[in-house]
Write an enzyme that holds these catalytic residues in place. Structure first.
Site, mmCIF file in Angstrom:
data_model
loop_
_atom_site.group_PDB
_atom_site.id
_atom_site.type_symbol
_atom_site.label_atom_id
_atom_site.label_comp_id
_atom_site.label_asym_id
_atom_site.label_seq_id
_atom_site.Cartn_x
_atom_site.Cartn_y
_atom_site.Cartn_z
ATOM 1 N N ASP A 21 7.526 2.980 -2.816
ATOM 2 C CA ASP A 21 7.669 3.956 -1.730
ATOM 3 C C ASP A 21 9.121 4.092 -1.281
ATOM 4 O O ASP A 21 9.651 5.198 -1.193
ATOM 5 C CB ASP A 21 6.759 3.597 -0.534
ATOM 6 C CG ASP A 21 6.826 2.116 -0.159
ATOM 7 O OD1 ASP A 21 7.612 1.369 -0.785
ATOM 8 O OD2 ASP A 21 6.103 1.698 0.758
ATOM 9 N N LYS A 51 17.351 3.783 0.425
ATOM 10 C CA LYS A 51 18.317 3.602 1.522
ATOM 11 C C LYS A 51 19.466 2.750 0.997
ATOM 12 O O LYS A 51 19.515 1.546 1.250
ATOM 13 C CB LYS A 51 17.653 2.807 2.654
ATOM 14 C CG LYS A 51 16.758 3.553 3.588
ATOM 15 C CD LYS A 51 16.415 2.604 4.751
ATOM 16 C CE LYS A 51 15.082 2.864 5.336
ATOM 17 N NZ LYS A 51 14.659 1.835 6.291
ATOM 18 N N ARG A 82 0.821 -1.196 0.000
ATOM 19 C CA ARG A 82 0.000 0.000 0.000
ATOM 20 C C ARG A 82 0.864 1.259 0.000
ATOM 21 O O ARG A 82 0.382 2.371 -0.221
ATOM 22 C CB ARG A 82 -0.884 0.016 1.266
ATOM 23 C CG ARG A 82 -1.760 -1.216 1.363
ATOM 24 C CD ARG A 82 -2.420 -1.277 2.737
ATOM 25 N NE ARG A 82 -3.114 -2.546 2.872
ATOM 26 C CZ ARG A 82 -3.215 -3.196 4.010
ATOM 27 N NH1 ARG A 82 -2.723 -2.681 5.125
ATOM 28 N NH2 ARG A 82 -3.827 -4.350 4.077
ATOM 29 N N GLY A 83 2.150 1.069 0.280
ATOM 30 C CA GLY A 83 3.040 2.205 0.563
ATOM 31 C C GLY A 83 3.179 3.246 -0.526
ATOM 32 O O GLY A 83 3.391 4.420 -0.234
ATOM 33 N N ASP A 101 14.811 -0.564 0.165
ATOM 34 C CA ASP A 101 15.594 -0.836 1.368
ATOM 35 C C ASP A 101 16.665 -1.881 1.007
ATOM 36 O O ASP A 101 17.692 -1.532 0.444
ATOM 37 C CB ASP A 101 14.600 -1.332 2.431
ATOM 38 C CG ASP A 101 15.210 -1.493 3.796
ATOM 39 O OD1 ASP A 101 16.063 -0.692 4.171
ATOM 40 O OD2 ASP A 101 14.818 -2.433 4.517
#
Ligand code: 5GP
Length: 174
Positions: free
Chosen positions: A98, A129, A42-43, A101
């Protein structure tokens, strides 16, 4: 453990301005072509809305839900919980994400869309990131790079909460 919103990293104005810049780059790169945007739920919802409103090319949108589990394998196992509904064969897919990572999820999704016959597959991520990366993934369209912090807001959650915050902030544990 309680989580609250700490320092604000990016305001809505900053994020929308960056989305506008990236959308302009995308329009230039794909001039004369059409796009197939796939948002990761959903991000990516809020970021996807910002990006798509700034795109002036013919565009279709779709959504996918993928989750990654870290197992013995360092790259983890990715499961598609909800697949896209359209056909991406021969299309220019841009995965709207979104945050990248470890890169595990996107590494698998890149392969997944290539396997479905997409003409091209790129990534447009709001946040990145790089210090956490395990899989060799580098988004072509990158909103902002951040340090190894856990962030919430603007679509990003902690236990499904905080997605509605109109900014990206650092999650503070108490
Ligand atoms: P990756 O496969 O790149 O390790 O995982 C990406 C997913 O992990 C993101 O789509 C997001 O759902 C989650 N994630 C990674 N870092 C953060 C973070 O700082 N905050 C939040 N809320 N989710 C994160």
């Amino acid at each position: 453990m309680e989580v609250t919103v700490g320092r604000i990293l990016f305001t809505e104005e900053q994020i929308r301005a960056r989305a506008k810049e990236l959308a302009a780059e995308i329009c230039e790169d794909y001039k004369g072509e059409s796009l197939y945007l796939v948002g990761t739920l959903r991000g990516a919802l809020v970021w996807m809305a910002d990006i798509m409103k700034e795109i002036t090319l013919e565009t279709e949108i779709d959504f996918i839900v993928a989750s990654s589990y870290q197992g013995m394998d360092t790259t983890g196992v990715v499961t598609i919980k909800k697949d896209i509904e359209g056909d991406v064969s021969g299309k220019n897919v841009i995965i709207i994400e979104d945050i990248v990572d470890t890169g595990t999820t996107l590494y698998k999704l890149l392969d997944y869309f290539k396997g479905k016959g997409a003409k091209s597959v790129e990534i447009c991520s709001m946040l990145n990131k790089p210090s956490r990366r395990k899989a060799p993934v580098s988004p072509k369209y990158n909103g902002f790079e951040i340090d190894d912090l856990f962030v919430i807001g603007y679509g990003l959650d902690y236990n499904q909460k905080f997605r509605n915050l109109p900014f990206v902030g650092v999650a503070e544990l108490r």
